[in-house]
Structures are given as structure tokens and as C-alpha cells.
Design a protein around this motif. Structure first.
Motif, PDB file in Angstrom:
ATOM      1  N   LYS A   6       0.825  -1.211   0.000  1.00 23.22           N
ATOM      2  CA  LYS A   6       0.000   0.000   0.000  1.00 23.22           C
ATOM      3  C   LYS A   6       0.858   1.259   0.000  1.00 23.22           C
ATOM      4  O   LYS A   6       1.860   1.348   0.711  1.00 23.22           O
ATOM      5  CB  LYS A   6      -0.935  -0.011   1.203  1.00 23.22           C
ATOM      6  CG  LYS A   6      -2.026  -1.055   1.027  1.00 23.22           C
ATOM      7  CD  LYS A   6      -3.097  -0.901   2.053  1.00 23.22           C
ATOM      8  CE  LYS A   6      -4.162  -1.963   1.812  1.00 23.22           C
ATOM      9  NZ  LYS A   6      -4.876  -2.267   3.040  1.00 23.22           N
ATOM     10  N   LEU A   7       0.389   2.217  -0.780  1.00 24.44           N
ATOM     11  CA  LEU A   7       1.129   3.453  -0.992  1.00 24.44           C
ATOM     12  C   LEU A   7       0.260   4.635  -0.566  1.00 24.44           C
ATOM     13  O   LEU A   7      -0.910   4.717  -0.939  1.00 24.44           O
ATOM     14  CB  LEU A   7       1.429   3.562  -2.500  1.00 24.44           C
ATOM     15  CG  LEU A   7       1.817   4.927  -3.055  1.00 24.44           C
ATOM     16  CD1 LEU A   7       3.191   5.333  -2.538  1.00 24.44           C
ATOM     17  CD2 LEU A   7       1.809   4.886  -4.582  1.00 24.44           C
ATOM     18  N   HIS A   8       0.843   5.528   0.225  1.00 17.58           N
ATOM     19  CA  HIS A   8       0.123   6.752   0.602  1.00 17.58           C
ATOM     20  C   HIS A   8       0.982   7.949   0.186  1.00 17.58           C
ATOM     21  O   HIS A   8       2.130   8.059   0.622  1.00 17.58           O
ATOM     22  CB  HIS A   8      -0.125   6.770   2.117  1.00 17.58           C
ATOM     23  CG  HIS A   8      -0.820   8.002   2.582  1.00 17.58           C
ATOM     24  ND1 HIS A   8      -2.175   8.200   2.443  1.00 17.58           N
ATOM     25  CD2 HIS A   8      -0.343   9.131   3.166  1.00 17.58           C
ATOM     26  CE1 HIS A   8      -2.501   9.386   2.937  1.00 17.58           C
ATOM     27  NE2 HIS A   8      -1.409   9.964   3.383  1.00 17.58           N
ATOM     28  N   ILE A   9       0.414   8.815  -0.656  1.00  9.75           N
ATOM     29  CA  ILE A   9       1.165  10.007  -1.070  1.00  9.75           C
ATOM     30  C   ILE A   9       0.429  11.239  -0.582  1.00  9.75           C
ATOM     31  O   ILE A   9      -0.772  11.382  -0.811  1.00  9.75           O
ATOM     32  CB  ILE A   9       1.311  10.117  -2.606  1.00  9.75           C
ATOM     33  CG1 ILE A   9       1.878   8.820  -3.194  1.00  9.75           C
ATOM     34  CG2 ILE A   9       2.211  11.298  -2.977  1.00  9.75           C
ATOM     35  CD1 ILE A   9       2.069   8.850  -4.703  1.00  9.75           C
ATOM     36  N   LYS A  10       1.172  12.119   0.095  1.00 12.18           N
ATOM     37  CA  LYS A  10       0.567  13.389   0.507  1.00 12.18           C
ATOM     38  C   LYS A  10       1.299  14.508  -0.228  1.00 12.18           C
ATOM     39  O   LYS A  10       2.516  14.647  -0.100  1.00 12.18           O
ATOM     40  CB  LYS A  10       0.700  13.540   2.021  1.00 12.18           C
ATOM     41  CG  LYS A  10       0.048  14.788   2.530  1.00 12.18           C
ATOM     42  CD  LYS A  10      -0.285  14.705   4.002  1.00 12.18           C
ATOM     43  CE  LYS A  10      -0.987  15.995   4.399  1.00 12.18           C
ATOM     44  NZ  LYS A  10      -1.340  16.066   5.789  1.00 12.18           N
ATOM     45  N   SER A  11       0.542  15.275  -1.015  1.00 14.00           N
ATOM     46  CA  SER A  11       1.157  16.338  -1.821  1.00 14.00           C
ATOM     47  C   SER A  11       0.888  17.707  -1.236  1.00 14.00           C
ATOM     48  O   SER A  11      -0.221  17.994  -0.796  1.00 14.00           O
ATOM     49  CB  SER A  11       0.583  16.312  -3.239  1.00 14.00           C
ATOM     50  OG  SER A  11       1.350  15.479  -4.042  1.00 14.00           O
ATOM     51  N   TYR A  12       1.908  18.539  -1.275  1.00 14.03           N
ATOM     52  CA  TYR A  12       1.773  19.937  -0.849  1.00 14.03           C
ATOM     53  C   TYR A  12       2.045  20.822  -2.061  1.00 14.03           C
ATOM     54  O   TYR A  12       2.725  20.412  -2.998  1.00 14.03           O
ATOM     55  CB  TYR A  12       2.827  20.272   0.209  1.00 14.03           C
ATOM     56  CG  TYR A  12       2.746  19.422   1.438  1.00 14.03           C
ATOM     57  CD1 TYR A  12       2.094  19.877   2.574  1.00 14.03           C
ATOM     58  CD2 TYR A  12       3.346  18.160   1.475  1.00 14.03           C
ATOM     59  CE1 TYR A  12       2.018  19.095   3.715  1.00 14.03           C
ATOM     60  CE2 TYR A  12       3.280  17.374   2.606  1.00 14.03           C
ATOM     61  CZ  TYR A  12       2.614  17.850   3.727  1.00 14.03           C
ATOM     62  OH  TYR A  12       2.551  17.073   4.847  1.00 14.03           O
ATOM     63  N   GLY A  13       1.544  22.069  -2.002  1.00 19.32           N
ATOM     64  CA  GLY A  13       1.980  23.065  -2.977  1.00 19.32           C
ATOM     65  C   GLY A  13       1.245  23.031  -4.292  1.00 19.32           C
ATOM     66  O   GLY A  13       0.028  22.859  -4.324  1.00 19.32           O
ATOM     67  N   CYS A  14       2.005  23.144  -5.360  1.00 19.42           N
ATOM     68  CA  CYS A  14       1.423  23.493  -6.667  1.00 19.42           C
ATOM     69  C   CYS A  14       0.804  22.294  -7.386  1.00 19.42           C
ATOM     70  O   CYS A  14       0.961  21.146  -6.988  1.00 19.42           O
ATOM     71  CB  CYS A  14       2.495  24.115  -7.550  1.00 19.42           C
ATOM     72  SG  CYS A  14       3.818  22.971  -7.979  1.00 19.42           S
ATOM     73  N   GLN A  15       0.122  22.607  -8.510  1.00 23.16           N
ATOM     74  CA  GLN A  15      -0.504  21.568  -9.339  1.00 23.16           C
ATOM     75  C   GLN A  15       0.516  20.594  -9.889  1.00 23.16           C
ATOM     76  O   GLN A  15       0.222  19.435 -10.114  1.00 23.16           O
ATOM     77  CB  GLN A  15      -1.258  22.215 -10.510  1.00 23.16           C
ATOM     78  CG  GLN A  15      -2.628  22.702 -10.165  1.00 23.16           C
ATOM     79  CD  GLN A  15      -3.468  21.663  -9.445  1.00 23.16           C
ATOM     80  OE1 GLN A  15      -3.288  20.456  -9.621  1.00 23.16           O
ATOM     81  NE2 GLN A  15      -4.365  22.123  -8.608  1.00 23.16           N
ATOM     82  N   MET A  16       1.733  21.101 -10.115  1.00 26.97           N
ATOM     83  CA  MET A  16       2.782  20.222 -10.643  1.00 26.97           C
ATOM     84  C   MET A  16       3.023  19.063  -9.671  1.00 26.97           C
ATOM     85  O   MET A  16       3.252  17.935 -10.080  1.00 26.97           O
ATOM     86  CB  MET A  16       4.068  21.035 -10.820  1.00 26.97           C
ATOM     87  CG  MET A  16       5.230  20.260 -11.369  1.00 26.97           C
ATOM     88  SD  MET A  16       5.150  20.059 -13.151  1.00 26.97           S
ATOM     89  CE  MET A  16       5.612  21.701 -13.690  1.00 26.97           C
ATOM     90  N   ASN A  17       2.948  19.354  -8.371  1.00 23.03           N
ATOM     91  CA  ASN A  17       3.132  18.287  -7.386  1.00 23.03           C
ATOM     92  C   ASN A  17       1.999  17.268  -7.432  1.00 23.03           C
ATOM     93  O   ASN A  17       2.223  16.074  -7.249  1.00 23.03           O
ATOM     94  CB  ASN A  17       3.252  18.883  -5.974  1.00 23.03           C
ATOM     95  CG  ASN A  17       4.715  19.107  -5.582  1.00 23.03           C
ATOM     96  OD1 ASN A  17       5.606  18.922  -6.400  1.00 23.03           O
ATOM     97  ND2 ASN A  17       4.937  19.494  -4.345  1.00 23.03           N
ATOM     98  N   VAL A  18       0.782  17.747  -7.659  1.00 27.25           N
ATOM     99  CA  VAL A  18      -0.355  16.826  -7.758  1.00 27.25           C
ATOM    100  C   VAL A  18      -0.145  15.902  -8.958  1.00 27.25           C
ATOM    101  O   VAL A  18      -0.330  14.686  -8.882  1.00 27.25           O
ATOM    102  CB  VAL A  18      -1.687  17.611  -7.905  1.00 27.25           C
ATOM    103  CG1 VAL A  18      -2.860  16.659  -8.077  1.00 27.25           C
ATOM    104  CG2 VAL A  18      -1.892  18.521  -6.695  1.00 27.25           C
ATOM    105  N   TYR A  19       0.280  16.495 -10.064  1.00 32.48           N
ATOM    106  CA  TYR A  19       0.548  15.725 -11.282  1.00 32.48           C
ATOM    107  C   TYR A  19       1.675  14.714 -11.013  1.00 32.48           C
ATOM    108  O   TYR A  19       1.571  13.538 -11.361  1.00 32.48           O
ATOM    109  CB  TYR A  19       0.935  16.693 -12.394  1.00 32.48           C
ATOM    110  CG  TYR A  19       1.247  16.046 -13.722  1.00 32.48           C
ATOM    111  CD1 TYR A  19       0.242  15.844 -14.665  1.00 32.48           C
ATOM    112  CD2 TYR A  19       2.541  15.666 -14.047  1.00 32.48           C
ATOM    113  CE1 TYR A  19       0.527  15.274 -15.891  1.00 32.48           C
ATOM    114  CE2 TYR A  19       2.834  15.088 -15.270  1.00 32.48           C
ATOM    115  CZ  TYR A  19       1.826  14.895 -16.191  1.00 32.48           C
ATOM    116  OH  TYR A  19       2.110  14.332 -17.401  1.00 32.48           O
ATOM    117  N   ASP A  20       2.753  15.195 -10.388  1.00 30.53           N
ATOM    118  CA  ASP A  20       3.889  14.305 -10.089  1.00 30.53           C
ATOM    119  C   ASP A  20       3.458  13.143  -9.195  1.00 30.53           C
ATOM    120  O   ASP A  20       3.921  12.017  -9.363  1.00 30.53           O
ATOM    121  CB  ASP A  20       5.013  15.082  -9.393  1.00 30.53           C
ATOM    122  CG  ASP A  20       5.829  15.935 -10.378  1.00 30.53           C
ATOM    123  OD1 ASP A  20       5.587  15.834 -11.594  1.00 30.53           O
ATOM    124  OD2 ASP A  20       6.694  16.693  -9.917  1.00 30.53           O
ATOM    125  N   ALA A  21       2.562  13.431  -8.241  1.00 28.22           N
ATOM    126  CA  ALA A  21       2.105  12.360  -7.340  1.00 28.22           C
ATOM    127  C   ALA A  21       1.386  11.273  -8.138  1.00 28.22           C
ATOM    128  O   ALA A  21       1.591  10.074  -7.909  1.00 28.22           O
ATOM    129  CB  ALA A  21       1.180  12.938  -6.266  1.00 28.22           C
TER     130      ALA A  21
END
Ligand code: 5AD
Ligand code: SF4
Length: 464
Positions: A6-21
Motif C-alpha cells: 500500500k502506498l500513501h502520497i501526501k502532496s503539498y503546494g502546486c498543481q505540478m506536485n499533484v501531477y507528479d504524485a
């Protein structure tokens, strides 16, 4: 068979981070990772971080305190949890993160997430791994296109990275250091990705990049294409009804981009064009390489091409040396442009950037006071812009269920969220909505009256 982890990713900041996640999840899926929303059930936790302002960076360390507890209780059940820090804090601080937070096993920068499976293997062998190199290989292109399932999970509006990094070196900003030099993806790869998104039901695509209108990717003819040309090409992809792009720099507004706004109905009449300050003295100290007049000229060109263009911007208050007079020039610019909305930030000195070393740092209370004044002015402009929409018919792309049963939320051409009573079957459709009122951050409306019978029938159907 691959073991499911199982993988949990928490993204902060810009849309680029959401895309990268999303891309990290895509990279890890073939080796058996499935995503979970719950950190305490994960075998791998990734904090995808933002370094743009101090507050954003500090959040990571407080979250890592929580991760330590999760890791310790998993250890009691003899379950190993790998904690990774990705994104711009990882790039900027590297090994320092492991020194400060020993709970961390793996640190990798935004250029390296495609190497994640290898990095995880290394971490399980070597214990701690830090990878913040800028590789020569292309981080986007070895990836298989996202699976149909992944696309559907992302709804009717999707982000596509077309450009990354920045060569502008504004004196306050870490992006050129954490994201590196500007690179653009080739046109053909972007077209393929957008076609797949369209096949999966996506209707709106937002092209993202730190300096998106500096786009200069290789075109099918081998020559570099501008963002304007790319937008023309993407407007031809069947199923894609709306195009947007963010974030732009005033210096990179060219004729092709203006022409795209004039010629492409799919290109939405809304633009995020950060200016940071309305004072030429401060703009020069920020190394923005444009004046207030240049900025206003750019705004004028967009408006000449598309009369109803709505603008938003980013502002920084309390940049070193900013006087009350400079700040008033910013307030005046706000009135001159008549923004539909804006983001404003207190200047936050970032280690390693030129502005952090400048004399005349502005005291915290003055920054706070200016921020409050600027935000109040922005709120008035936003409320005015929204109020002007009341009574108008706007095309709304309905995206998902709203706050209340029977309601859907969509976006107007100007990016305002619109709440409307409508059946769930209309998700993914662009529908004419008559705006009836405004809320704190959104509009309220009713379907139609383009098709009165259709509209009223639907409203009744929702009630039952
Ligand atoms: N301090 C405050 N705001 C900053 N931004 C970038 N760097 C800083 C900093 N050091 C803001 C800018 C930029 C937005 C993404 O974040 O306004 O446009
Ligand atoms: Fe940072 Fe934007 Fe300036 Fe680039 S153009 S240095 S990303 S603020």
C-alpha cells in the motif's frame, strides 16, 4: 506474483506536485503498489513537498513527527514502513532532512521520481538513500501512458505537464534551483497523452509548467513549437472541449499565444499572470525583467483578442526595500487591472536566493499589515467580479457532486466554481447555467433556460 503493497502520497503546494504524485503512483503500480488514503495502513509513505515559502517547508517536518509514530506502531506489528520525502524540500535540503528527521528512509528530488522502484530497492538494501541529482535522461518519457482506470479516477478535468523548470531567476524564488532549467516535452507526446485522456472521458485539460508560456517543445516538423501552436493542435483533439494553461510569465506573452485566445473557442478566457508587485523599483529588485507598463500592455493585448478575459495574479508583499509608496503602487495596479481573483503572500526569505541576502528586510508586522490590506482589496475585486456574473448565462462544465444532495459543481469559463441543481448524469457535460447568486467563493445557478423543458424536468427528477 507481485506482492500487493500500500502506498500513501501526501502532496503539498502546486498543481505540478499533484501531477507528479499521480505519476509516482503510475510508476509504482507495476511493482505492486496500490494507493490508500490512510497513512497508517501504508507500506510506503511519500510526502511530496513544497519549498516555495518557509511555512510550506516547515509543514513537512511537523508531518514527519506524525510519520514517526505511524512507523513505530507498525514496527510493533513487525511491519516495515518506508518513509520518503519527495519534491522541492527534498531537492533543496537533501541529506539534511534525514539528519533532522531520522524517520526518513528515502529522499528524492522532482527530477528523480521515475527512478522510484530502483531507489526503493536501494533503500531496502542500504538503509538510507538520497537522490537529488539532475539526470540527463528524460523523466517523463519512459513512462507508459496512464492507464484508463487511473484517468477515469481523475474526473473530467485533468492536468498535463508540458514544461518544467524555470530560467528566470526571480531573486526571491527557489524554483530555478529545485526544479532546474527549463525543459519542454515534445508536442507528439503531449498530443498522445491528451488523446488518451479524452478517450477516458476527460473534457478539460490544463497544461501546466512553472513557466508554461516559455514552452518550446519539439514539433512534429522538428522545429520548436510555441505554446500558442501547441494549443491550436490540442484544440483539434476530439472530445476536448476546454483548454487552460498555468502558470505564465508576462515576458513570454507572444503573438501566437494572443492569436490562440482570439481564434480558439476551446481556450478559456481566463489567465493566471503573476506580477508580484506594482512598483517598478521592486520589480527590478525582484529581477522580474518586466515593468508595470509591460505587464499592463500584456493584459491589454489579451483583452484586445478576447474582450471578456478574466485575470488572476500572485503578489508578494514586504519584499526587501518595499516602502509604503511601493506597496501603494501594488494596490493601484490591482484597481487598474480589475482582477477576478488573486493570491498574495508575505515575502519569505529562502536560503540560497539573492533576496534573502538583501539589506532592508521588511519587519514582520509591516508585512502582516500590508498583506491584510492587499487581501481585503483582492476580496473586494473578487466579489465585484462574481457579482457582475449574476443574471448572466454561463457555460459550465459540470465536474462532480456538490455539497448538497442533488447538486453538482462545475466551473465557469472564468474558473469560478458554480453550484447547480442537476442530475448526476450531466457530469462531464457543458451546460448553460443562469447565475442566480454568489457565495463566499462560488456562484449559484440554475440549469437553462436554454432548454426550459429539459431544465425543469431535470430539476424535478432530482427531487425524487
Ligand atoms: N516568498 C513569498 N512568496 C513567494 N512566492 C515565490 N517565492 C516566494 C517567496 N520567497 C510566490 C510568488 C509565486 C507564487 C507561486 O509563490 O508569488 O508566483
Ligand atoms: Fe520563480 Fe516564477 Fe520567477 Fe521562475 S518566473 S523564478 S518560477 S517566480
Amino acid at each position: 506474483m507481485t506482492r500487493v503493497r500500500k502506498l500513501h502520497i501526501k502532496s503539498y503546494g502546486c498543481q505540478m506536485n499533484v501531477y507528479d504524485a499521480n505519476r509516482m503512483a503510475d510508476t509504482l503500480a507495476p511493482i505492486g503498489f496500490v494507493e490508500t488514503g490512510m497513512a497508517d495502513q501504508a507500506d510506503l509513505i511519500i510526502l511530496n513537498t513544497c519549498h516555495i515559502r518557509e511555512k510550506a517547508a516547515e509543514k513537512v517536518y511537523s508531518e514527519l513527527g506524525r510519520m514517526r509514530k505511524i512507523k513505530e506502531s507498525a514496527a510493533l506489528e513487525e511491519r516495515r514502513v518506508v518513509v520518503a520525502v519527495a519534491g522541492c524540500v527534498a531537492q533543496a535540503e537533501g541529506e539534511e532532512i534525514i539528519r533532522r528527521a531520522p524517520v526518513v528512509d528515502l529522499v528524492f528530488g522532482p527530477q528523480n521520481y521515475h527512478r522510484l522502484p530502483d531507489l526503493l530497492n536501494e533503500a531496502s538494501r542500504a538503509g538510507k538513500v538520497v537522490d537529488t541529482e539532475f539526470p540527463l535522461e528524460d523523466k517523463f518519457e519512459h513512462l507508459a501512458p496512464p492507464s484508463r482506470r487511473a484517468i477515469q479516477a481523475r474526473g473530467v478535468s485533468a492536468f498535463v505537464t508540458v514544461q518544467e523548470g524555470c530560467d528566470k531567476f526571480c531573486t526571491f524564488c527557489v524554483v530555478p534551483y529545485t526544479r532546474g532549467a527549463e525543459i519542454s516535452r515534445p508536442v507528439a507526446r503531449i498530443v498522445t497523452e491528451v488523446e488518451r485522456l479524452a478517450d477516458g472521458g476527460v473534457r478539460e485539460v490544463t497544461l501546466i509548467g512553472q513557466n508554461v508560456n516559455a514552452y518550446h517543445g519539439e514539433g512534429p516538423d522538428g522545429s520548436p513549437w510555441t505554446l500558442g501552436l501547441l494549443l491550436h493542435r490540442l484544440a483539434d483533439v476530439s472530445g476536448i472541449a476546454r483548454l487552460r494553461y498555468t502558470t505564465s510569465h508576462p515576458r513570454d506573452v507572444d503573438d501566437a499565444l494572443i492569436a490562440a485566445h482570439r481564434d480558439l473557442p476551446a481556450l478559456m478566457p481566463q489567465l493566471h499572470l503573476p506580477v508580484q508587485s506594482g512598483s517598478d523599483r521592486i520589480l527590478a529588485a525582484m529581477n522580474r525583467r518586466h515593468t508595470r507598463a509591460d505587464y499592463l500592455r500584456a493584459i491589454g493585448r489579451f483583452r484586445a483578442a478576447r474582450a471578456d478575459m478574466a485575470f488572476s495574479a500572485d503578489f508578494i508583499v514586504g519584499f526587501p526595500g518595499e516602502t509604503e509608496e511601493d506597496f501603494r503602487a501594488t494596490l493601484a495596479l490591482l484597481d487598474e487591472v480589475g482582477y477576478a481573483g488573486a493570491y498574495s503572500f508575505k515575502y519569505s526569505p529562502r536560503p540560497g536566493t539573492p533576496a534573502a541576502e538583501m539589506a532592508e528586510q521588511v519587519p514582520e508586522p509591516i508585512k502582516g499589515e500590508r498583506l491584510a490590506r492587499l487581501q481585503a482589496a483582492i476580496d473586494i475585486h473578487q466579489a465585484d467580479f462574481n457579482a457582475q456574473c449574476v443574471g448572466r448565462k454561463l457555460d459550465v462544465l459540470l465536474e462532480r457532486p456538490g455539497r448538497h444532495p442533488g447538486q453538482l459543481v462545475g466551473r465557469s469559463p472564468y474558473l469560478q466554481p458554480v453550484q447547480v441543481v442537476a442530475p448526476a448524469g450531466l457530469i462531464g457535460e457543458i451546460t448553460t447555467v443562469t447565475v442566480t447568486g454568489t457565495g463566499a467563493n462560488s456562484l449559484f445557478g440554475t440549469l437553462g433556460p436554454a432548454m426550459p423543458d429539459h431544465g425543469s424536468m431535470m430539476q424535478t427528477a432530482v427531487g425524487v
